[in-house]
Design a protein around this motif. Structure first.
Motif, PDB file in Angstrom:
ATOM      1  N   GLY A  47     -15.471 -23.828  29.165  1.00 12.63           N
ATOM      2  CA  GLY A  47     -15.550 -22.486  29.719  1.00 12.63           C
ATOM      3  C   GLY A  47     -16.198 -21.533  28.735  1.00 12.63           C
ATOM      4  N   THR A  50     -19.982 -21.892  28.578  1.00 14.23           N
ATOM      5  CA  THR A  50     -20.514 -21.403  29.855  1.00 14.23           C
ATOM      6  C   THR A  50     -20.601 -19.881  29.822  1.00 14.23           C
ATOM      7  OG1 THR A  50     -19.321 -23.210  30.909  1.00 14.23           O
ATOM      8  CG2 THR A  50     -20.172 -21.522  32.374  1.00 14.23           C
ATOM      9  N   TRP A 116      -2.691 -24.668  20.510  1.00 16.46           N
ATOM     10  CA  TRP A 116      -2.934 -24.822  21.964  1.00 16.46           C
ATOM     11  C   TRP A 116      -1.614 -24.939  22.731  1.00 16.46           C
ATOM     12  CZ3 TRP A 116      -7.138 -24.374  25.138  1.00 16.46           C
ATOM     13  CH2 TRP A 116      -7.063 -24.951  26.408  1.00 16.46           C
ATOM     14  N   HIS A 217      -7.842 -11.980  28.033  1.00 18.73           N
ATOM     15  CA  HIS A 217      -8.320 -11.865  29.414  1.00 18.73           C
ATOM     16  C   HIS A 217      -7.581 -10.759  30.180  1.00 18.73           C
ATOM     17  CE1 HIS A 217     -10.776 -15.485  29.408  1.00 18.73           C
ATOM     18  NE2 HIS A 217      -9.777 -16.187  28.913  1.00 18.73           N
ATOM     19  N   ASP A 296     -11.884 -30.496  36.279  1.00 19.90           N
ATOM     20  CA  ASP A 296     -11.220 -30.020  35.047  1.00 19.90           C
ATOM     21  C   ASP A 296     -11.629 -30.878  33.855  1.00 19.90           C
ATOM     22  OD1 ASP A 296      -8.574 -28.495  36.339  1.00 19.90           O
ATOM     23  OD2 ASP A 296      -9.212 -30.251  37.460  1.00 19.90           O
ATOM     24  N   ARG A 297     -11.456 -30.316  32.664  1.00 20.20           N
ATOM     25  CA  ARG A 297     -11.312 -31.176  31.492  1.00 20.20           C
ATOM     26  C   ARG A 297      -9.951 -31.836  31.662  1.00 20.20           C
ATOM     27  NH1 ARG A 297      -9.743 -29.307  27.347  1.00 20.20           N
ATOM     28  NH2 ARG A 297      -9.281 -27.196  27.977  1.00 20.20           N
ATOM     29  N   ILE A 301      -2.640 -28.821  30.406  1.00 27.06           N
ATOM     30  CA  ILE A 301      -2.372 -27.478  30.958  1.00 27.06           C
ATOM     31  C   ILE A 301      -2.923 -27.329  32.379  1.00 27.06           C
ATOM     32  CG2 ILE A 301      -2.415 -26.369  28.672  1.00 27.06           C
ATOM     33  CD1 ILE A 301      -5.110 -24.995  29.789  1.00 27.06           C
ATOM     34  N   ILE A 330     -12.478 -34.726  39.634  1.00 28.78           N
ATOM     35  CA  ILE A 330     -13.363 -34.984  38.486  1.00 28.78           C
ATOM     36  C   ILE A 330     -12.601 -34.615  37.236  1.00 28.78           C
ATOM     37  CG2 ILE A 330     -15.524 -34.317  37.356  1.00 28.78           C
ATOM     38  CD1 ILE A 330     -16.674 -34.609  39.942  1.00 28.78           C
ATOM     39  N   ALA A 332     -13.324 -34.447  33.283  1.00 32.06           N
ATOM     40  CA  ALA A 332     -14.211 -34.635  32.132  1.00 32.06           C
ATOM     41  C   ALA A 332     -13.347 -35.011  30.927  1.00 32.06           C
ATOM     42  CB  ALA A 332     -14.995 -33.365  31.856  1.00 32.06           C
ATOM     43  N   GLU A 372     -14.941 -38.892  34.380  1.00 31.61           N
ATOM     44  CA  GLU A 372     -16.224 -38.834  33.668  1.00 31.61           C
ATOM     45  C   GLU A 372     -16.838 -37.438  33.798  1.00 31.61           C
ATOM     46  OE1 GLU A 372     -18.785 -41.696  35.592  1.00 31.61           O
ATOM     47  OE2 GLU A 372     -17.925 -41.202  37.521  1.00 31.61           O
ATOM     48  N   HIS A 373     -17.878 -37.233  32.980  1.00 36.31           N
ATOM     49  CA  HIS A 373     -18.555 -35.949  32.934  1.00 36.31           C
ATOM     50  C   HIS A 373     -19.625 -35.893  34.026  1.00 36.31           C
ATOM     51  CE1 HIS A 373     -21.357 -32.930  31.315  1.00 36.31           C
ATOM     52  NE2 HIS A 373     -20.287 -32.420  30.751  1.00 36.31           N
ATOM     53  N   TYR A 374     -19.679 -34.807  34.766  1.00 37.05           N
ATOM     54  CA  TYR A 374     -20.732 -34.594  35.764  1.00 37.05           C
ATOM     55  C   TYR A 374     -21.601 -33.430  35.315  1.00 37.05           C
ATOM     56  CZ  TYR A 374     -19.325 -37.909  39.284  1.00 37.05           C
ATOM     57  OH  TYR A 374     -19.093 -39.074  39.957  1.00 37.05           O
ATOM     58  N   ASP A 396      -3.194 -20.915  32.233  1.00 39.78           N
ATOM     59  CA  ASP A 396      -4.622 -20.917  31.898  1.00 39.78           C
ATOM     60  C   ASP A 396      -5.031 -19.488  31.602  1.00 39.78           C
ATOM     61  OD1 ASP A 396      -7.115 -22.173  31.662  1.00 39.78           O
ATOM     62  OD2 ASP A 396      -6.887 -23.241  33.554  1.00 39.78           O
ATOM     63  N   GLY A 397      -5.757 -19.285  30.478  1.00 41.92           N
ATOM     64  CA  GLY A 397      -6.187 -17.936  30.123  1.00 41.92           C
ATOM     65  C   GLY A 397      -6.886 -17.272  31.294  1.00 41.92           C
ATOM     66  N   MET A 398      -7.951 -17.920  31.799  1.00 43.89           N
ATOM     67  CA  MET A 398      -8.659 -17.413  32.979  1.00 43.89           C
ATOM     68  C   MET A 398      -8.784 -18.506  34.019  1.00 43.89           C
ATOM     69  SD  MET A 398     -10.188 -15.297  34.857  1.00 43.89           S
ATOM     70  CE  MET A 398      -9.975 -13.846  33.838  1.00 43.89           C
ATOM     71  N   ASN A 399      -9.609 -19.507  33.772  1.00 45.14           N
ATOM     72  CA  ASN A 399     -10.056 -20.619  34.609  1.00 45.14           C
ATOM     73  C   ASN A 399     -11.347 -20.268  35.329  1.00 45.14           C
ATOM     74  OD1 ASN A 399     -10.427 -22.544  36.965  1.00 45.14           O
ATOM     75  ND2 ASN A 399      -8.874 -23.529  35.716  1.00 45.14           N
TER      76      ASN A 399
HETATM   77  C1  GDG Z   1     -10.946 -21.996  28.070  1.00 44.65           C
HETATM   78  C2  GDG Z   1      -9.621 -21.493  28.650  1.00 44.65           C
HETATM   79  C3  GDG Z   1     -10.906 -19.867  30.041  1.00 44.65           C
HETATM   80  C4  GDG Z   1     -15.534 -29.126  33.718  1.00 44.65           C
HETATM   81  N1  GDG Z   1     -15.818 -30.424  33.949  1.00 44.65           N
HETATM   82  C5  GDG Z   1     -17.127 -30.548  33.828  1.00 44.65           C
HETATM   83  C6  GDG Z   1     -17.661 -29.305  33.508  1.00 44.65           C
HETATM   84  N2  GDG Z   1     -16.666 -28.458  33.448  1.00 44.65           N
HETATM   85  C7  GDG Z   1     -16.860 -27.035  33.148  1.00 44.65           C
HETATM   86  C8  GDG Z   1     -16.491 -26.165  34.320  1.00 44.65           C
HETATM   87  C9  GDG Z   1     -16.188 -24.839  33.621  1.00 44.65           C
HETATM   88  C10 GDG Z   1     -15.643 -25.299  32.282  1.00 44.65           C
HETATM   89  O1  GDG Z   1     -16.042 -26.655  32.080  1.00 44.65           O
HETATM   90  C11 GDG Z   1     -14.129 -25.256  32.246  1.00 44.65           C
HETATM   91  O2  GDG Z   1     -13.737 -23.911  32.156  1.00 44.65           O
HETATM   92  P1  GDG Z   1     -12.224 -23.426  32.302  1.00 44.65           P
HETATM   93  O3  GDG Z   1     -12.250 -21.955  32.253  1.00 44.65           O
HETATM   94  O4  GDG Z   1     -11.701 -23.987  33.588  1.00 44.65           O
HETATM   95  O5  GDG Z   1     -11.398 -24.114  31.152  1.00 44.65           O
HETATM   96  P2  GDG Z   1     -11.339 -24.379  29.537  1.00 44.65           P
HETATM   97  O6  GDG Z   1     -12.384 -25.345  29.110  1.00 44.65           O
HETATM   98  O7  GDG Z   1      -9.939 -24.798  29.291  1.00 44.65           O
HETATM   99  O8  GDG Z   1     -11.657 -22.958  28.860  1.00 44.65           O
HETATM  100  C12 GDG Z   1      -9.842 -20.962  30.059  1.00 44.65           C
HETATM  101  C13 GDG Z   1     -12.139 -20.342  29.321  1.00 44.65           C
HETATM  102  O9  GDG Z   1     -11.839 -20.852  28.018  1.00 44.65           O
HETATM  103  C14 GDG Z   1     -13.147 -19.189  29.159  1.00 44.65           C
HETATM  104  O10 GDG Z   1     -12.552 -18.128  28.481  1.00 44.65           O
HETATM  105  O11 GDG Z   1     -11.262 -19.568  31.383  1.00 44.65           O
HETATM  106  O12 GDG Z   1      -8.623 -20.411  30.560  1.00 44.65           O
HETATM  107  O13 GDG Z   1      -8.656 -22.545  28.663  1.00 44.65           O
HETATM  108  O14 GDG Z   1     -17.358 -24.103  33.386  1.00 44.65           O
HETATM  109  O15 GDG Z   1     -17.565 -26.118  35.229  1.00 44.65           O
HETATM  110  N3  GDG Z   1     -18.960 -29.047  33.328  1.00 44.65           N
HETATM  111  C15 GDG Z   1     -19.803 -30.099  33.445  1.00 44.65           C
HETATM  112  N4  GDG Z   1     -19.355 -31.364  33.723  1.00 44.65           N
HETATM  113  C16 GDG Z   1     -18.041 -31.631  33.931  1.00 44.65           C
HETATM  114  O16 GDG Z   1     -17.666 -32.791  34.215  1.00 44.65           O
HETATM  115  N5  GDG Z   1     -21.121 -29.875  33.277  1.00 44.65           N
END
Ligand code: GDG
Length: 511
Positions: A47, A50, A116, A217, A296-297, A301, A330, A332, A372-374, A396-399
């Motif tokens: 996240g 991104t 964490w 957040h 998700d990763r 959490i 999915i 990752a 797996e990673h997409y 989750d902080g945001m999601n």
């Molecule tokens: C932390 C905080 C906060 C997931 N699987 C794949 C993939 N993803 C991408 C998603 C999304 C990102 O990873 C996950 O973002 P999240 O926000 O859900 O979660 P965290 O990684 O835990 O991030 C969270 C964030 O920081 C930002 O402040 O929102 O609360 O824990 O973008 O699309 N991307 C690709 N392949 C995958 O298999 N390419």
């Protein structure tokens, strides 16, 4: 007025005007790996990357991160520097090299096995090891040295990311009191009683109070932080202005909900989306079944086992859905060096097999599990193909997955089932909000996603899309930058916020 990349660029130019922006984040936005003799450049899934990458593309500057790829050294110069994105450079990446012991102790150990779980209410016990703590301090010092080397004698704004660098702000301020230092904490801040179990809470808090601005957040995390400081440290707290003064320095604490770039997401994906969807459905043997998806990763959490058990429960409560949908998860792979993450992977393998054995048959399995990673395009294709997306995080902080799903639904259809314990739930109030610990409620949420009439899907989705369009990543970056720039000495900025002509900036940056 909507925030766009162009507006953020204009704000960055006006606010920074010659002052360097240095972002510090553990994760690098581009990673180089060897595949045989070839070097490949990948974009890690997180996240944080991104969210910050578009900000850097808009503002330029330097991103200081851990060089973790097998080919990272060969793709950078002798100081660990390279221009990125490689195909169309817009900013500089400065890689910091860590030894395997440092990476184990600082990253896997203290950051991910102590901080964490400490900050998330997911009932996983934090592991406090003195050696990990030593490495955490050592690596924070290493990053501080890299930042100071990048800046030289110049004025700069240092924007620190996340829980890997709680000590860095104080280290920077001790060496260069004139620097403006801000930090965004991407994960929740727990209650003061929860945080108090950490043996090094005073040092962590003192490190964070080296910041001029500390941002979370949502307001709830800001309040938790202020209460933790109030209980633990000698300091002066101004509740009205959400500010802490300690050792002569004031830190303001502010909520800034992070977001995505909805226009970019709307454009993402293959030109012929339907053909790509058919190809994916064919490969995964999904036929024309309505899909529920989770992305998700693999992290404890994210509430992934809870979600799968809800599929099981859904089929008990509503057997009419048998054979009529598929749940596509999915996952990752993430942090697999840590035992609890490996265990979660095994738990998910077993759970999927158990549930599919119980309910599947005649060529149908309720759950398709893809560990797996997409890539981002494939994720968008799936978001668009789904009847519903399920985000069931325990905390989750945001999601960002929730916001990506909404941003990708240009057709105004699809149902978001969203945990009430995500930061996103305070913004996306038209989602089907659920408590992921309540199995029946989560199962009913899935039922709603499969049966919601189209007009209801549409009005909910329209409102959520408006929310994500208004509160996008450029707004997050623009308001944060504006707020941070207020700490620059008057001579180094060309226009003070008070003189800015944009009323939203004035209201929000000062409000
Ligand atoms: C932390 C905080 C906060 C997931 N699987 C794949 C993939 N993803 C991408 C998603 C999304 C990102 O990873 C996950 O973002 P999240 O926000 O859900 O979660 P965290 O990684 O835990 O991030 C969270 C964030 O920081 C930002 O402040 O929102 O609360 O824990 O973008 O699309 N991307 C690709 N392949 C995958 O298999 N390419």
């Amino acid at each position: 007025m909507t925030w766009t990349r162009e507006r953020l660029e204009a704000v960055a130019r006006a606010r920074l005007d010659g002052v360097r922006l240095v972002v510090v984040a553990n994760r690098e936005p581009f990673i180089h790996i060897y595949e045989g003799d070839e070097i490949r450049c990948l974009r890690p899934a997180s996240g944080l990357t991104t969210a910050i990458d578009p900000l850097m593309r808009a503002c330029g500057g330097v991103w200081v991160g851990h060089g973790s790829g097998s080919a990272d050294r060969d793709a950078a110069d002798e100081r660990g520097r390279l221009a990125v994105p490689p195909e169309d450079p817009e900013y500089t990446l400065r890689r910091v090299w860590l030894t395997p012991e440092e990476e184990r102790g600082y990253y896997y150990g203290f950051a991910n096995e102590a901080l964490w779980p400490l900050c998330h209410n997911a009932f996983t016990r934090p592991q406090f090891r003195a050696q990990d703590w030593d490495y955490y301090r050592q690596v924070n010092r290493k990053f501080a040295a890299a930042v100071l080397d990048e800046i030289g004698e110049e004025p700069a704004i240092v924007f620190v990311q996340d829980y890997h660098f709680a000590l860095l702000p104080r280290m920077l301020k001790d060496r260069r009191p004139d620097l403006v230092v801000a930090q965004f904490w991407h994960i929740p801040w727990p209650s003061r009683d929860q945080f108090a179990v950490c043996p090094w809470q005073d040092e962590l808090l003192d490190g964070l109070l080296g910041n001029d601005l500390l941002s979370f957040h949502i307001p709830h995390h800001c309040n938790n932080f202020l209460e933790t400081v109030d209980r633990a440290l000698e300091s002066k707290i101004n509740r009205e202005h959400a500010a802490v003064t300690r050792r002569g320095q004031t830190t303001v604490v502010r909520p800034h909900p992070i977001s995505v770039d909805p226009d970019l997401i709307a454009r993402l994906g293959p030109v012929d989306g339907l053909r790509e969807e058919r190809r994916l459905r064919g490969r995964l043997r999904l036929g024309d079944l309505p899909l529920l998806i989770g992305v998700d990763r693999v992290d404890y959490i994210k509430g992934i086992p809870e979600r799968l058990r809800a599929v099981d429960r859904l089929l008990e409560l509503h057997p009419e859905h048998k054979g009529k949908f598929a749940f596509l998860q999915i996952g990752a792979p993430s942090r697999e060096q840590i035992g609890s993450y490996r265990q979660l992977g095994h738990e998910l393998d077993c759970l999927v097999e158990e549930i599919n054995n119980r309910h599947g048959g005649n060529g149908w399995s309720p759950i398709v599990w893809l560990h797996e990673h997409y890539n981002a395009e494939q994720l968008c294709t799936l978001y668009r193909a789904a009847a519903g997306c399920v985000v069931s995080s325990l905390h989750d902080g945001m999601n960002l997955v929730a916001k990506e799903f909404v941003a990708s639904r240009t057709d105004q259809r699809g149902v978001l089932v969203l945990s009430q314990f995500t930061g996103a739930a305070s913004e996306l109030t038209d989602a089907v909000l659920v408590n992921p610990h309540d199995l029946d409620e989560l199962a009913e949420g899935l039922h709603q996603a499969l049966t919601m009439p189209e007009p209801e899907q549409e009005w909910r989705m329209r409102r959520m899309r408006q929310q994500v369009a208004d509160y996008n990543i450029y707004r997050w970056g623009g308001l944060l930058l504006t707020e941070v720039a207020r700490f620059l000495p008057a001579h180094s900025i060309c226009c003070q916020p008070q003189r800015h002509s944009d009323p939203e900036l004035l209201l929000e940056a000062h409000g």
